[in-house]
Design a protein around this motif. Sequence first.
Motif, PDB file in Angstrom:
ATOM      1  N   LEU A  29      -1.139   8.367 -13.495  1.00 31.63           N
ATOM      2  CA  LEU A  29      -1.204   7.667 -14.350  1.00 31.63           C
ATOM      3  C   LEU A  29      -0.518   6.297 -14.058  1.00 31.63           C
ATOM      4  O   LEU A  29      -0.739   5.396 -14.581  1.00 31.63           O
ATOM      5  N   LEU A  30       0.824   6.847 -13.740  1.00 31.39           N
ATOM      6  CA  LEU A  30       1.933   5.495 -13.503  1.00 31.39           C
ATOM      7  C   LEU A  30       1.693   5.010 -12.149  1.00 31.39           C
ATOM      8  O   LEU A  30       1.812   3.602 -12.149  1.00 31.39           O
ATOM      9  N   MET A  31       1.248   5.657 -11.191  1.00 30.72           N
ATOM     10  CA  MET A  31       1.303   4.962  -9.710  1.00 30.72           C
ATOM     11  C   MET A  31      -0.092   4.157  -9.471  1.00 30.72           C
ATOM     12  O   MET A  31       0.011   3.200  -8.859  1.00 30.72           O
ATOM     13  N   LEU A  32      -1.296   4.649  -9.984  1.00 30.82           N
ATOM     14  CA  LEU A  32      -2.508   4.049  -9.530  1.00 30.82           C
ATOM     15  C   LEU A  32      -2.638   2.775 -10.606  1.00 30.82           C
ATOM     16  O   LEU A  32      -2.737   2.815 -11.732  1.00 30.82           O
ATOM     17  N   PRO A  33      -2.836   1.797  -9.850  1.00 31.99           N
ATOM     18  CA  PRO A  33      -3.216   0.108 -10.892  1.00 31.99           C
ATOM     19  C   PRO A  33      -4.449   0.552 -11.708  1.00 31.99           C
ATOM     20  O   PRO A  33      -5.438   1.250 -11.154  1.00 31.99           O
ATOM     21  N   ALA A  34      -4.382  -0.132 -12.712  1.00 36.25           N
ATOM     22  CA  ALA A  34      -5.482  -0.466 -13.796  1.00 36.25           C
ATOM     23  C   ALA A  34      -6.460  -1.368 -12.869  1.00 36.25           C
ATOM     24  O   ALA A  34      -6.149  -2.244 -12.329  1.00 36.25           O
ATOM     25  N   ASP A  82     -16.100   3.755  -9.221  1.00 40.18           N
ATOM     26  CA  ASP A  82     -16.633   2.386  -8.944  1.00 40.18           C
ATOM     27  C   ASP A  82     -16.518   1.396 -10.184  1.00 40.18           C
ATOM     28  O   ASP A  82     -16.257   0.175 -10.174  1.00 40.18           O
ATOM     29  N   LEU A  83     -16.515   1.933 -11.322  1.00 36.94           N
ATOM     30  CA  LEU A  83     -16.866   1.234 -12.427  1.00 36.94           C
ATOM     31  C   LEU A  83     -15.346   0.911 -13.017  1.00 36.94           C
ATOM     32  O   LEU A  83     -15.006  -0.207 -13.470  1.00 36.94           O
ATOM     33  N   VAL A  84     -14.578   2.053 -13.080  1.00 30.86           N
ATOM     34  CA  VAL A  84     -13.322   2.039 -13.771  1.00 30.86           C
ATOM     35  C   VAL A  84     -11.985   2.071 -12.942  1.00 30.86           C
ATOM     36  O   VAL A  84     -10.724   2.062 -13.381  1.00 30.86           O
ATOM     37  N   GLY A  85     -12.417   2.549 -11.720  1.00 34.98           N
ATOM     38  CA  GLY A  85     -11.122   2.793 -10.711  1.00 34.98           C
ATOM     39  C   GLY A  85     -10.805   4.263 -10.913  1.00 34.98           C
ATOM     40  O   GLY A  85     -11.348   5.018 -11.459  1.00 34.98           O
ATOM     41  N   GLY A  86      -9.830   4.646 -10.131  1.00 33.05           N
ATOM     42  CA  GLY A  86      -9.485   5.902  -9.798  1.00 33.05           C
ATOM     43  C   GLY A  86      -8.440   6.516 -10.803  1.00 33.05           C
ATOM     44  O   GLY A  86      -8.325   7.669 -11.093  1.00 33.05           O
ATOM     45  N   ARG A  87      -7.719   5.688 -11.591  1.00 33.91           N
ATOM     46  CA  ARG A  87      -6.642   6.252 -12.201  1.00 33.91           C
ATOM     47  C   ARG A  87      -7.150   7.120 -13.407  1.00 33.91           C
ATOM     48  O   ARG A  87      -6.537   8.290 -13.410  1.00 33.91           O
ATOM     49  N   GLN A  99       0.766  -1.157  -0.149  1.00 31.34           N
ATOM     50  CA  GLN A  99      -0.097   0.012  -0.017  1.00 31.34           C
ATOM     51  C   GLN A  99       0.964   1.335   0.013  1.00 31.34           C
ATOM     52  O   GLN A  99       0.550   2.278  -0.521  1.00 31.34           O
ATOM     53  N   LEU A 100       2.303   1.035   0.552  1.00 33.26           N
ATOM     54  CA  LEU A 100       3.051   2.498   0.668  1.00 33.26           C
ATOM     55  C   LEU A 100       3.166   3.182  -0.383  1.00 33.26           C
ATOM     56  O   LEU A 100       2.971   4.503  -0.587  1.00 33.26           O
ATOM     57  N   PRO A 101       3.554   2.472  -1.752  1.00 28.29           N
ATOM     58  CA  PRO A 101       3.793   3.164  -2.830  1.00 28.29           C
ATOM     59  C   PRO A 101       2.568   4.106  -3.350  1.00 28.29           C
ATOM     60  O   PRO A 101       2.778   5.326  -3.649  1.00 28.29           O
ATOM     61  N   ILE A 102       1.337   3.635  -3.186  1.00 25.81           N
ATOM     62  CA  ILE A 102       0.044   3.999  -3.554  1.00 25.81           C
ATOM     63  C   ILE A 102      -0.113   5.422  -2.642  1.00 25.81           C
ATOM     64  O   ILE A 102      -0.649   6.461  -2.935  1.00 25.81           O
ATOM     65  N   ILE A 103      -0.036   5.291  -1.244  1.00 21.22           N
ATOM     66  CA  ILE A 103      -0.509   6.164  -0.306  1.00 21.22           C
ATOM     67  C   ILE A 103       0.345   7.427  -0.655  1.00 21.22           C
ATOM     68  O   ILE A 103      -0.046   8.343  -0.576  1.00 21.22           O
TER      69      ILE A 103
END
Length: 385
Positions: A181-186, A68-73, A5-9
């Motif tokens: 764009l780069l850090m949040l997962p699809a 909810d549908l596609v995530g936050g990225r 979780q740390l990199p995304i935080i």
Amino acid sequence: MSGRQLPIILALGTTQTLAWASSYYLPAILADPIGRDLGVSSNWIFTAFSASLVLSALIGPRVGRRIDLVGGRSVLSMSNLVLAAGLVLLGFSTSIPVLVIAWLLLGVGMGAGLYDAAFAALGRIYGEAARRSITGITLLAGFASTVGWPLSAWGLETIGWRNTCFAWAAAHILIGLPINLLMLPAVKGARAAVAAAVKPHIPIDRTMILLAFVFAAAWTVTGAMAAHLPRLMEAAGATTTQAVLAGALMGPAQVAGRIFEASFLSRYHPLVSTRLACITHPIGAAILGLVGGGAASVFAIFYGSGNGILTIARGTLPLAIFGPENYGYRLGIIGAPARMAQAAAPLLFGLLIEAMGARVLIVSSALSLAALAALFLLGKVSPKP
């Protein structure tokens, strides 16, 4: 806090700090110089800012549903582009209509890019395990005003307010956008979710109404204190120095409250921490009323620590009660009244302070206690399937 979780935080904490510093905290530094340059009262800037907060509230449920549908990225990355566009237009403003359009653009960016969207993104990634990551990003972004106000003030002095807006816009393109764009997962299955998307039926039941009231009451107090705290402390008998010190303690107190939530309160249901957060403002106000202006710093510590915990609770309490399904959409619905109340609070409390002086803290304390009462009406609700 897991290593996964740390990199995304760290990523979301950074982009949230940028988003808050360049939008919500901007008028405090730039409203007066913008007004002078355009030849209008700074009230015009604050009015446009309030309209942007209302717009962000209105689009909140739609933003949450999209996450909810596609995530936050994609949503958070889009918010960087919209905030950058709003800041560029603000920098080019020469009239009231252009200024208003710029702030409405910023309102869309705030609706898609501030805490509710980030919380929804974390809920989509981690589900019911998102509580620690929500706390983590609020710990980092709790320094948004600490970072943003000095940077905006330095920009104002060195390159002027217009170039300061352009610099914040560049930061969104060069820092915020790549990180999101780069850090949040699809999110797996996002395309299938969009293809099969049906607007969820979420009943506005007793629990939803109580939660919406809790956060609307709490955020009314937050909006009022953010705009008027030093003035209120002086009305209570504090010297200018004491009032300024109280204001300076707000940020550290909020962060301290969040650390307390992460280190101690996290072992309890979020209802416990939310109830505790609602009682701190009335306690601080009671001490201020009994002791006088000399206790301004004590009030700021009590209020600030509770407000820091409430920011986390806005994300964690709905997640604990309802679970991760349709979490972003629920956050948008529950949070809409709170954002509207926060937009109206500075004007309403400004009028009340003129009529009541420091006794307006009776009103703010009553709102906090009403929120506390609503939380006790909730009881300890288990997550729904």
